[in-house]
Design a protein around this motif. Sequence first.
Motif, PDB file in Angstrom:
ATOM      1  N   GLU A   1      30.415 -17.437 -27.689  1.00  0.00           N
ATOM      2  CA  GLU A   1      29.557 -16.793 -28.671  1.00  0.00           C
ATOM      3  C   GLU A   1      29.822 -17.344 -30.073  1.00  0.00           C
ATOM      4  OE1 GLU A   1      28.077 -12.315 -29.998  1.00  0.00           O
ATOM      5  OE2 GLU A   1      29.498 -12.573 -28.333  1.00  0.00           O
ATOM      6  N   ALA A   2      31.072 -17.658 -30.377  1.00  0.00           N
ATOM      7  CA  ALA A   2      31.408 -18.219 -31.686  1.00  0.00           C
ATOM      8  C   ALA A   2      30.737 -19.579 -31.873  1.00  0.00           C
ATOM      9  CB  ALA A   2      32.916 -18.354 -31.834  1.00  0.00           C
ATOM     10  N   GLU A   3      30.720 -20.397 -30.822  1.00  0.00           N
ATOM     11  CA  GLU A   3      30.057 -21.697 -30.899  1.00  0.00           C
ATOM     12  C   GLU A   3      28.554 -21.539 -31.021  1.00  0.00           C
ATOM     13  OE1 GLU A   3      33.443 -23.973 -28.184  1.00  0.00           O
ATOM     14  OE2 GLU A   3      31.377 -23.862 -27.455  1.00  0.00           O
ATOM     15  N   LEU A   4      27.998 -20.525 -30.349  1.00  0.00           N
ATOM     16  CA  LEU A   4      26.573 -20.243 -30.481  1.00  0.00           C
ATOM     17  C   LEU A   4      26.231 -19.914 -31.931  1.00  0.00           C
ATOM     18  CD1 LEU A   4      23.730 -19.659 -29.363  1.00  0.00           C
ATOM     19  CD2 LEU A   4      24.515 -17.342 -28.805  1.00  0.00           C
ATOM     20  N   GLU A   5      27.056 -19.124 -32.582  1.00  0.00           N
ATOM     21  CA  GLU A   5      26.829 -18.793 -33.990  1.00  0.00           C
ATOM     22  C   GLU A   5      26.832 -20.058 -34.850  1.00  0.00           C
ATOM     23  OE1 GLU A   5      26.007 -15.919 -35.350  1.00  0.00           O
ATOM     24  OE2 GLU A   5      25.961 -15.023 -33.361  1.00  0.00           O
ATOM     25  N   GLN A   6      27.748 -20.970 -34.573  1.00  0.00           N
ATOM     26  CA  GLN A   6      27.796 -22.231 -35.317  1.00  0.00           C
ATOM     27  C   GLN A   6      26.515 -23.036 -35.127  1.00  0.00           C
ATOM     28  OE1 GLN A   6      32.025 -23.475 -33.967  1.00  0.00           O
ATOM     29  NE2 GLN A   6      31.688 -24.581 -35.875  1.00  0.00           N
ATOM     30  N   ALA A   7      26.039 -23.078 -33.890  1.00  0.00           N
ATOM     31  CA  ALA A   7      24.818 -23.829 -33.599  1.00  0.00           C
ATOM     32  C   ALA A   7      23.619 -23.229 -34.318  1.00  0.00           C
ATOM     33  CB  ALA A   7      24.571 -23.862 -32.091  1.00  0.00           C
TER      34      ALA A   7
ATOM     35  N   LEU B   1      24.869 -15.900 -22.952  1.00  0.00           N
ATOM     36  CA  LEU B   1      24.686 -16.481 -24.286  1.00  0.00           C
ATOM     37  C   LEU B   1      23.209 -16.790 -24.568  1.00  0.00           C
ATOM     38  CD1 LEU B   1      27.752 -18.871 -24.700  1.00  0.00           C
ATOM     39  CD2 LEU B   1      27.472 -16.504 -25.426  1.00  0.00           C
ATOM     40  N   GLY B   2      22.461 -17.101 -23.520  1.00  0.00           N
ATOM     41  CA  GLY B   2      21.029 -17.331 -23.713  1.00  0.00           C
ATOM     42  C   GLY B   2      20.322 -16.093 -24.216  1.00  0.00           C
ATOM     43  N   ARG B   3      20.641 -14.951 -23.628  1.00  0.00           N
ATOM     44  CA  ARG B   3      20.039 -13.690 -24.082  1.00  0.00           C
ATOM     45  C   ARG B   3      20.465 -13.373 -25.512  1.00  0.00           C
ATOM     46  NH1 ARG B   3      21.032 -12.191 -18.630  1.00  0.00           N
ATOM     47  NH2 ARG B   3      23.069 -11.329 -19.185  1.00  0.00           N
ATOM     48  N   LYS B   4      21.722 -13.635 -25.826  1.00  0.00           N
ATOM     49  CA  LYS B   4      22.203 -13.381 -27.189  1.00  0.00           C
ATOM     50  C   LYS B   4      21.452 -14.246 -28.198  1.00  0.00           C
ATOM     51  CE  LYS B   4      26.896 -11.791 -26.125  1.00  0.00           C
ATOM     52  NZ  LYS B   4      26.701 -10.444 -26.692  1.00  0.00           N
ATOM     53  N   ALA B   5      21.191 -15.498 -27.823  1.00  0.00           N
ATOM     54  CA  ALA B   5      20.451 -16.387 -28.723  1.00  0.00           C
ATOM     55  C   ALA B   5      19.048 -15.852 -28.976  1.00  0.00           C
ATOM     56  CB  ALA B   5      20.392 -17.791 -28.133  1.00  0.00           C
ATOM     57  N   ARG B   6      18.385 -15.407 -27.925  1.00  0.00           N
ATOM     58  CA  ARG B   6      17.029 -14.876 -28.072  1.00  0.00           C
ATOM     59  C   ARG B   6      17.051 -13.577 -28.894  1.00  0.00           C
ATOM     60  NH1 ARG B   6      14.503 -19.483 -27.475  1.00  0.00           N
ATOM     61  NH2 ARG B   6      14.263 -20.205 -25.326  1.00  0.00           N
ATOM     62  N   GLU B   7      18.052 -12.738 -28.662  1.00  0.00           N
ATOM     63  CA  GLU B   7      18.169 -11.490 -29.425  1.00  0.00           C
ATOM     64  C   GLU B   7      18.379 -11.761 -30.908  1.00  0.00           C
ATOM     65  OE1 GLU B   7      21.409  -9.585 -27.498  1.00  0.00           O
ATOM     66  OE2 GLU B   7      20.249  -9.044 -25.705  1.00  0.00           O
TER      67      GLU B   7
END
Length: 252
Positions: free
Chosen positions: A163-169, A197-203
């Motif tokens: 999730e931390a890397e997703l935030e960076q992206a 993580l895909g759902r978190k990105a969409r949210e």
Amino acid sequence: MVPELSRVEGVLGQIARRRLSEVRPYPLPPFPECPSFAQALGAGGLAIIAEIKRKSPSEGEIASLDAKAAALAYRRGGARAVSVLTEPYAFGGRLEDMVAARAAGLPILRKDFIVHPFMLEEARAFGASAVLLIVAVLGDALPFYLERARGLGLDALVEVHTEAELEQALEAGASVIGVNNRDLATLQVDLSTAPTLGRKARERGFAGLLVAESGYRTKAELEGLKGVFDAVLVGTSLAKSQDLEGAVRALC
């Protein structure tokens, strides 16, 4: 800008540091025209990115694939893009595989451990439409590499695992995000990573392209990705099959 690689742990860090030690800029040929990676993935449904993969740290020797023949078979099976591993030691790849794979007319993703700006220019010169940018490798240098890739006309598949890397992206402005089910430090695979993580990105309001990566073998495993993800990258299970075309078709 070169990323600080001493902080990168495990096999990932070992490979990334070796790749950096090998970078020797040299004159490149003119950039060829290349089809759009993003457009191919965004054409509707769940796109298959089929990978040319001869070996890996987790699997050892996988298959002695001919890049041109494999890419043509993948296209016949319905793949919309081809991922070409160009790291030579752990994965048995080479830059020339991208040139050979272009015979299929599909967008090519250079899958490697990008650790120097010259590797982006190299990817473009050898016919890549996109490059893999690994957040765990690039860290704070991600925005620089993302901008540099775009300036060269390359799409960037920005890979995350946490999730931390997703935030960076997301903060860097990535428009194509890949969620890797494999922890590249431990090499363990957890197929729940991508959906979570895909759902978190969409949210979070991410409206770009999402790609699920690693560990997929059957069409049933792809069902849970639909409606959230735009594409799935499949490597080992395809490369191990005796029928590359049929193996891709079975996933479509």
